[in-house]
Design an enzyme around this catalytic site. Structure first.
Site, PDB file in Angstrom:
ATOM      1  N   GLU A 253       0.828  -1.194   0.000  1.00  0.00           N
ATOM      2  CA  GLU A 253       0.000   0.000   0.000  1.00  0.00           C
ATOM      3  C   GLU A 253       0.874   1.261   0.000  1.00  0.00           C
ATOM      4  O   GLU A 253       1.784   1.389   0.833  1.00  0.00           O
ATOM      5  CB  GLU A 253      -0.932  -0.024   1.224  1.00  0.00           C
ATOM      6  CG  GLU A 253      -1.773   1.221   1.419  1.00  0.00           C
ATOM      7  CD  GLU A 253      -2.655   1.536   0.226  1.00  0.00           C
ATOM      8  OE1 GLU A 253      -3.281   0.612  -0.306  1.00  0.00           O
ATOM      9  OE2 GLU A 253      -2.701   2.712  -0.180  1.00  0.00           O
ATOM     10  N   THR A 295      -5.915   1.603  -5.338  1.00  0.00           N
ATOM     11  CA  THR A 295      -5.461   0.211  -5.256  1.00  0.00           C
ATOM     12  C   THR A 295      -6.165  -0.665  -6.293  1.00  0.00           C
ATOM     13  O   THR A 295      -5.554  -1.519  -6.936  1.00  0.00           O
ATOM     14  CB  THR A 295      -5.726  -0.389  -3.864  1.00  0.00           C
ATOM     15  OG1 THR A 295      -5.273   0.525  -2.883  1.00  0.00           O
ATOM     16  CG2 THR A 295      -5.001  -1.706  -3.692  1.00  0.00           C
ATOM     17  N   HIS A 411      -1.147   3.149   4.848  1.00  0.00           N
ATOM     18  CA  HIS A 411      -2.208   3.890   4.141  1.00  0.00           C
ATOM     19  C   HIS A 411      -2.392   5.246   4.796  1.00  0.00           C
ATOM     20  O   HIS A 411      -2.275   5.372   6.013  1.00  0.00           O
ATOM     21  CB  HIS A 411      -3.518   3.093   4.208  1.00  0.00           C
ATOM     22  CG  HIS A 411      -4.558   3.583   3.238  1.00  0.00           C
ATOM     23  ND1 HIS A 411      -5.206   4.790   3.386  1.00  0.00           N
ATOM     24  CD2 HIS A 411      -5.028   3.039   2.092  1.00  0.00           C
ATOM     25  CE1 HIS A 411      -6.041   4.955   2.375  1.00  0.00           C
ATOM     26  NE2 HIS A 411      -5.953   3.907   1.567  1.00  0.00           N
ATOM     27  N   ASP A 470       1.448   0.049  -4.996  1.00  0.00           N
ATOM     28  CA  ASP A 470       0.227   0.188  -5.805  1.00  0.00           C
ATOM     29  C   ASP A 470       0.104   1.565  -6.459  1.00  0.00           C
ATOM     30  O   ASP A 470      -0.302   1.685  -7.608  1.00  0.00           O
ATOM     31  CB  ASP A 470      -1.042  -0.169  -5.005  1.00  0.00           C
ATOM     32  CG  ASP A 470      -1.233   0.646  -3.736  1.00  0.00           C
ATOM     33  OD1 ASP A 470      -0.333   1.429  -3.369  1.00  0.00           O
ATOM     34  OD2 ASP A 470      -2.308   0.501  -3.108  1.00  0.00           O
ATOM     35  N   HIS A 471       0.472   2.618  -5.720  1.00  0.00           N
ATOM     36  CA  HIS A 471       0.316   3.990  -6.228  1.00  0.00           C
ATOM     37  C   HIS A 471       1.003   4.935  -5.255  1.00  0.00           C
ATOM     38  O   HIS A 471       1.524   4.489  -4.234  1.00  0.00           O
ATOM     39  CB  HIS A 471      -1.169   4.352  -6.369  1.00  0.00           C
ATOM     40  CG  HIS A 471      -1.958   4.042  -5.118  1.00  0.00           C
ATOM     41  ND1 HIS A 471      -1.830   4.783  -3.964  1.00  0.00           N
ATOM     42  CD2 HIS A 471      -2.824   3.042  -4.835  1.00  0.00           C
ATOM     43  CE1 HIS A 471      -2.609   4.269  -3.031  1.00  0.00           C
ATOM     44  NE2 HIS A 471      -3.221   3.200  -3.520  1.00  0.00           N
TER      45      HIS A 471
HETATM   46  C1  GP9 Z   1      -8.629  -0.787   0.585  1.00  0.00           C
HETATM   47  C2  GP9 Z   1      -7.201  -0.679   0.264  1.00  0.00           C
HETATM   48  C3  GP9 Z   1      -6.788   0.742   0.166  1.00  0.00           C
HETATM   49  O1  GP9 Z   1      -9.135  -2.074   0.534  1.00  0.00           O
HETATM   50  O2  GP9 Z   1      -6.927  -1.389  -0.880  1.00  0.00           O
HETATM   51  O3  GP9 Z   1      -7.377   1.318  -0.894  1.00  0.00           O
HETATM   52  P1  GP9 Z   1      -6.898   2.691  -1.557  1.00  0.00           P
HETATM   53  O4  GP9 Z   1      -7.507   3.792  -0.758  1.00  0.00           O
HETATM   54  O5  GP9 Z   1      -5.416   2.756  -1.524  1.00  0.00           O
HETATM   55  O6  GP9 Z   1      -7.422   2.596  -2.922  1.00  0.00           O
HETATM   56 MN    MN Z   2      -3.798   1.717  -2.103  1.00  0.00          MN
END
Ligand code: GP9
Ligand code: MN
Length: 631
Positions: A253, A295, A411, A470-471
């Protein structure tokens, strides 16, 4: 003074709301205003739109006027407020499709409070004034003469026309290039942007209905000429190296590449990744290509080799489409099962629906985990317990399999209890960036522990392990502190592009690996993985090239209009020379811009039209019956 008191209330309200809106655009959002001309447009727009909306008052009876004025002021205030909260989290604006993702908003939980600032009270001061004026009857609510009405309408329309004309001068084809929401909001304002979004969403929905499959031939030709033909030679030949091995993919994340090999107060932020990459193929020039589906967009591009959408999350809006996902291919051709592990609600990002469609055999979601209050960090179960508990399931999976693990601790807003943090916070004005170091470190430790568990269970040697981000996690809102962290004077739009890199490492048992700096992105994941698994994908329609291929396409397209080329980078309306980060003639970027726009359009066409329902992936042609119908 007496004259002032003769001004009708709606004009006063229009003025107050207009000025408020301007101040919010200017100082609450982080819109990049670079010239005086842009500043003027922003100001004119805020007033013109407000005036246009309040003009409706002139057709109302005096006793209805006050309600209209109050309700309009409330609605505009809430509209700005909602967008502001959203912006602080995503550096983007709310769109209609995101409204359908509202069950996610509930899950924002801890983040919501950190998105509201005390100074937000200002957003409602105009409302307070308007209500006070009404109570004290300071400004008249009267019926208007025909002549007056005509004049007001004329003024109102002229102001809007002026605004749109200036906007067109500043940004030609503004509406056609609607994929860039910041430009739209800067030039025509939030209310008009929302109206535009409603129209666009309706239009895209109708695209599926009108698609008849012919479009796929042109796209197939494009892919075969521009994408597939690059695939022939391998720079590093890893074809088939993953055959019969498990594929373990770990999505970290919000992990960005800038954090790799960095230290805070003498301690490495990600010591495990820093080491592990030395035994892996490590891609240090690999970009995330996600849009507002975050994500889920990263999952979408990895699994399908298609681009995510520009103004919505495909996981939500197009979860019923037909896809040729990695999971389906390896199930059909290699008899692999696919699993996803993620300790969040199954419905988040609509995963429960989309996964089934993509061919995942099982989704180990929140229900599969034992989450005690004290095990929660930030958004949910901490990454260490997440991996430990996942291991119980992994042990029993029939091999070989594809298993995806999505971490959560790192996150936004990157909160972590003191006792769990093992390195210092960074020291800057950005609480977000400061805390990021500690949560990123936590995820690093969790992955180290997981790799140990895989070794203990004898799974490690039989698995290709892919670890990636992921980003982005740190938005441009924190540029000043980011500049401080990176030891730069400032973060330019060019630097911002570079900050979209995410770490990507592929560990293959028995291979030493190396660091590879080829320009690449998430779009390249699917062909790379299939190639390592020994799957021939001559007829597939996807837009990336294998990461180990000799010849590759020479650009990486972002979903917001930015493009990274081998020598030039296009961002914020400028073309940058990648050798020195300086702005050069726009012409230098026109080739990569055209190519990326074309590809994004093709990918969008596939998704909006649900075109894969017309394509036979075995023959690489439109399915037979349709061709016959056509003749
Ligand atoms: C939520 C997690 C985070 O299930 O994948 O999501 P994001 O906010 O990064 O898209
Ligand atoms: Mn994410």
């Amino acid at each position: 003074m007496e004259n002032l008191k003769r001004i009708p209330l709606f004009m006063i309200a229009a003025l107050l709301v207009g000025i408020k809106t301007y101040i919010v655009y200017r100082f609450y959002f982080d819109l990049s205003i670079e010239t005086a001309f842009q500043e003027i447009i922003l100001f004119i727009n805020a007033l013109a739109v407000s005036f246009l909306i309040f003009t409706i008052t002139i057709w109302l009876k005096p006793n209805k006027q006050k309600w209209f004025i109050i309700i309009t002021t409330v609605v505009i205030s809430l509209l700005l407020f909602a967008n502001l909260m959203y912006y602080r989290n995503f550096t983007d604006f709310v769109t209609i499709p995101t409204l359908f993702q509202f069950n996610n908003a509930g899950d924002l939980g801890t983040s919501v409070t950190s998105l509201v600032y005390l100074t937000d009270i200002f957003l409602f001061t105009d409302l307070l004034l308007v209500v006070t004026f009404i109570k004290k009857q300071l400004f008249p609510l009267t019926a208007f003469s025909k002549v007056f009405k005509k004049r007001i309408v004329a003024v109102s329309l002229t102001a809007i026309a002026l605004n749109f004309t200036l906007a067109q001068i500043e940004r030609p084809m503004l509406f056609q290039r609607g994929f860039d929401r910041e430009y739209l909001v800067k030039n025509v304002g939030l209310p008009v942007f929302h109206a535009y979004d409603v129209i666009m969403t309706t239009a895209t929905q109708s695209k599926r209905i009108f698609a008849d499959g012919k479009e796929i031939n042109e796209i197939d030709d494009y892919v075969s000429e521009n994408v597939r033909e690059n695939e022939e030679e391998e720079k590093i030949d890893l074809s088939g190296v993953a055959e019969d091995k498990n594929i373990i993919y770990i999505a970290m994340e919000s992990m960005q590449e800038f954090i790799i090999d960095k230290k805070v107060n003498g301690k490495e932020v990600t010591p495990f990744l820093n080491d592990f990459k030395e035994d892996s193929y490590y891609f240090d020039n690999y970009y995330h290509q996600t849009g507002l589906g975050k994500t889920s967009d990263h999952e979408f591009v990895l699994d399908n080799g298609l681009y995510p959408l520009s103004n919505s999350a495909a996981f939500f809006t197009h979860a019923q489409n037909e896809y040729n996902s990695v999971q389906k291919i390896i199930d059909e051709q290699l008899d692999y099962s696919s699993y996803s592990f993620h300790a969040n609600n199954g419905s988040f990002w609509n995963r429960n629906v989309m996964y089934e469609n993509l061919g995942y055999d099982k989704f180990y979601e929140l229900e599969s985990y034992d989450v005690e209050e004290e095990d929660v960090i930030g958004w949910g179960l901490n990454d260490k317990d997440f991996f430990t508990q996942s291991m119980d399931y992994v042990k029993d999976l029939e091999e070989p399999y594809y298993a995806k693990f999505i971490t959560l601790t790192n996150h936004f807003p990157f909160d972590i209890p003191k006792e769990e943090a093992t390195i210092d916070k960074y020291d800057s004005d950005s609480k977000t960036l400061n805390q990021y170091m500690q949560t990123a470190r936590y995820t690093d430790e969790a992955i180290e522990q997981f790799i140990g568990q895989l070794k203990d269970e004898g799974i490690y040697e039989d698995s290709v392990i892919i670890i990636s981000g992921d980003h982005y996690g740190i938005s441009s809102y924190h540029n000043e502190s980011m500049a401080q962290f990176l030891g730069k004077d400032e973060i330019t739009p060019y630097d911002e592009v570079k900050l979209q890199k995410v770490p990507m490492l592929i560990h293959v048992p028995g291979k030493e690996g190396e660091t590879i700096s080829t320009l690449s992105g998430q779009i390249d994941f699917k062909p790379t993985l299939l190639n390592m698994l020994g799957v021939e994908n001559n007829e597939d329609i996807m837009f990336g090239n294998g990461l180990f291929a000799e010849d590759r396409k020479d650009f990486i397209a972002f979903r917001d209009g930015r493009v990274v080329g081998k020598d030039y980078i296009y961002a914020a309306g400028n073309c940058y020379d990648d050798s020195n980060g300086e702005i050069v003639d726009e012409e230098a970027c026109s080739d990569i811009r055209e190519k990326s726009e074309q590809e994004l359009n093709y990918s969008d066409e596939i998704i909006y039209g649900d075109l894969f329902r017309f394509y036979d992936f075995e023959d690489g042609e439109m399915i037979e019956e349709l061709k016959e119908d056509d003749e």
